[in-house]
Design a protein around this motif. Sequence first.
Motif, PDB file in Angstrom:
ATOM      1  N   PHE A 380     -44.211 -31.737   4.045  1.00 26.92           N
ATOM      2  CA  PHE A 380     -44.727 -31.795   5.399  1.00 26.92           C
ATOM      3  C   PHE A 380     -43.727 -31.831   6.592  1.00 26.92           C
ATOM      4  O   PHE A 380     -42.565 -32.408   6.504  1.00 26.92           O
ATOM      5  CB  PHE A 380     -45.539 -33.184   5.632  1.00 26.92           C
ATOM      6  CG  PHE A 380     -46.162 -33.306   7.252  1.00 26.92           C
ATOM      7  CD1 PHE A 380     -47.112 -32.404   7.573  1.00 26.92           C
ATOM      8  CD2 PHE A 380     -45.513 -34.030   8.129  1.00 26.92           C
ATOM      9  CE1 PHE A 380     -47.664 -32.722   8.897  1.00 26.92           C
ATOM     10  CE2 PHE A 380     -46.042 -34.673   9.121  1.00 26.92           C
ATOM     11  CZ  PHE A 380     -47.344 -33.811   9.733  1.00 26.92           C
ATOM     12  N   ARG A 575     -53.655 -30.927   5.991  1.00 30.66           N
ATOM     13  CA  ARG A 575     -52.473 -31.660   6.438  1.00 30.66           C
ATOM     14  C   ARG A 575     -51.733 -31.166   7.496  1.00 30.66           C
ATOM     15  O   ARG A 575     -51.631 -31.841   8.595  1.00 30.66           O
ATOM     16  CB  ARG A 575     -51.479 -31.629   5.310  1.00 30.66           C
ATOM     17  CG  ARG A 575     -49.994 -32.424   5.463  1.00 30.66           C
ATOM     18  CD  ARG A 575     -49.286 -32.309   4.497  1.00 30.66           C
ATOM     19  NE  ARG A 575     -48.693 -30.864   4.507  1.00 30.66           N
ATOM     20  CZ  ARG A 575     -47.944 -30.329   3.623  1.00 30.66           C
ATOM     21  NH1 ARG A 575     -47.382 -31.239   2.685  1.00 30.66           N
ATOM     22  NH2 ARG A 575     -47.361 -28.880   3.796  1.00 30.66           N
ATOM     23  N   ASP A 576     -51.712 -29.843   7.623  1.00 34.16           N
ATOM     24  CA  ASP A 576     -50.670 -29.308   8.711  1.00 34.16           C
ATOM     25  C   ASP A 576     -51.558 -29.075  10.121  1.00 34.16           C
ATOM     26  O   ASP A 576     -51.205 -29.192  11.277  1.00 34.16           O
ATOM     27  CB  ASP A 576     -49.944 -28.059   8.343  1.00 34.16           C
ATOM     28  CG  ASP A 576     -49.103 -28.245   7.192  1.00 34.16           C
ATOM     29  OD1 ASP A 576     -49.027 -29.387   6.951  1.00 34.16           O
ATOM     30  OD2 ASP A 576     -49.010 -27.286   6.474  1.00 34.16           O
TER      31      ASP A 576
END
Length: 670
Positions: A380, A575-576
Amino acid sequence: MVWGHWNVWGSLVWFGFMFPPADLLSEKDMEVLLQATGCSSELLRPLCRTDCLSERYRSFTGECNNRQHPKWGAANTAYSRWLHPEYEDFRGAPRGWDPEHTYNNFTLPPVRLVSQEVLLTQNDDISLDTSLSHLLVEWGQWIDHDLALTPQSPSTSAFRTGVDCTRTCSRDTPCFPIQIPLSDPRTGIQSCMPFFRSAPSCVGGALAGTPPHHHREQLNAITSFVDASMVYGSSSSLAAALRDSSSRLGRLALNDQASDQGLAYMPYLPRLQGHLDPCGPRRGSVDNFTREQDNITSCFQAGDSRANEHLGMIALHTLFLREHNRLVEQLHLLNPHWGPDTLYQEARKIIGAIHQILTWEHYLPRVLGETATSQLMPTFRGYDPETDPSISNVFSAAAFRFAHVTVQPVVARLGSGYSLSPEHPSLPLHHSLFASWRVVQEGGIDPILRGLLLSPAKLQLPGQMMVEELTERLFQAQGGLPLDLAALNLQRGRDHGLPGYSSWRALCGLSVPNTTSDLADILGSPGLAEKFRSLYGTPQNIDVWVGAISEPPLAGGRVGPLLACLLARQFRALRDGDRFWWEREGVFTGAQRAALHAVSLSRIICDNTRIAHVPSDPFRHTVSPDDMLACNHALIPHLNLSAWKEPDTGNTHSTLKTGPPKDNNITDGL
């Protein structure tokens, strides 16, 4: 706005309304139609606040997570597309709508025939996964219910003829029945299985960076984000209904009519007058049990409408209901000055982070394999507002259904010490579907969780795909003729216009099979490749779901290259593209992130059940009960909440208004 009106018109046709084109309607008429079809909320751009509370807590609907694109990832928006759909005509008829229509010079095989020829596996003809527990399989479905819910057409009758879709074998939208081939053992018993088309979105789809297209799209009724929406709901009104309005601690509401040896259950849903209890035993069945209370059902109320689907799902819903209420009590002890809304929102935020951590750090590496995870899921690097986190159509309708071929045919229930017990006998899978009454009447959630922890997952192999419990007995215990999950999956992919297997291989940069020999090399099975040739004629026509699950798994994982690509692409975007991702600077403090990193599903089970021994890794198959650890073992650490202690300074965070959140698209998360 013209193109938006065009899409509304297209949707009205599909919903069964026959109105003139939008250009002939007044603005007032259009508003009435938008409200009547539910399109108004889908087309309306939400207003996004930028105060400290909207920075601290996500909305229930997922709106305004991305401030530039406030609908990205929100509930009741269209699935995203990674490839243009391939419908049978410009109106969005499903692939295979006309059985004589050819693709690459071949007709598509009936989905039930594919199920029978490729997927059907006898219950006693399966191999067990020596590495993974059945709780891993359950977690996959649990997370799926956090990500996607496709509503079916609101009409159950054919638009043209008005015939009931459950009583016809004619294809007339929204009826898209699954035909029973002449070679099928069910021939003579039934001619088709009922199937309803997915409801259309009011907004046409578009690929990233391209103009809008006016093809038929389907809706995701819940938030795309991993935010524990199955616990809390995807609307302010449902979130409010799930809360205990009398609690000064921000608790979720509990069942006031039954308990699990003193531990909480979810509340019951009210019964519809004149209807049978949908989650109770059927009259005349072996399980002859009738509820005395006429005003309630055996069904539990939760943040997701599928909570009662089967016993494992009920166990996880109950577990996280209890964990939320445990957290608010602990947070109250640390911060007695916090009001109920702060306690509720902070616990909700922690529960959401727990789901992200368990999924990305514990679940996905087992599914993809460590090597594929490191290659396809880089570290991440921060929130990217240009990443669309919306669930893609292929992910929902095909890729994330891979785990259906890892489901065991038997639901194991185990007594104290993980022993077989006559009080908690194992059940054929179809007897656990919509059988919520069994939880209350037959020992609570502990026997179910023990069974999930100790039982291995089913291993997916060529020739050992989907157990007959799912292909031949689905919902059989609920009365009526049973359905076939494999056929339903294939029909749903065609309903959504998903391109064939080869197109998705090309998207992922993988080799594209053009011949049976090419396919045999990819699948590692000449016999399976030949079956596909006889059914589909060409690899290009293979439905993406069945092609993807047929690939041999990558090293250390449980999915092949195509599924690894599609799953990783979706989970990277989730997620991003999530402004509230748990690792993002400012979402939690450094001390809170360090504490969260130690979360354990085994610990949550210890803290919220009467189970005293658990595995250190609940997703790994534990061979023997002797390998379980006591809940006070150092390898089952507690979540240290001391990092959440705040001084009583009278700040706005500690003085949020009391009571459940109100319906308001501006203050939805408060």
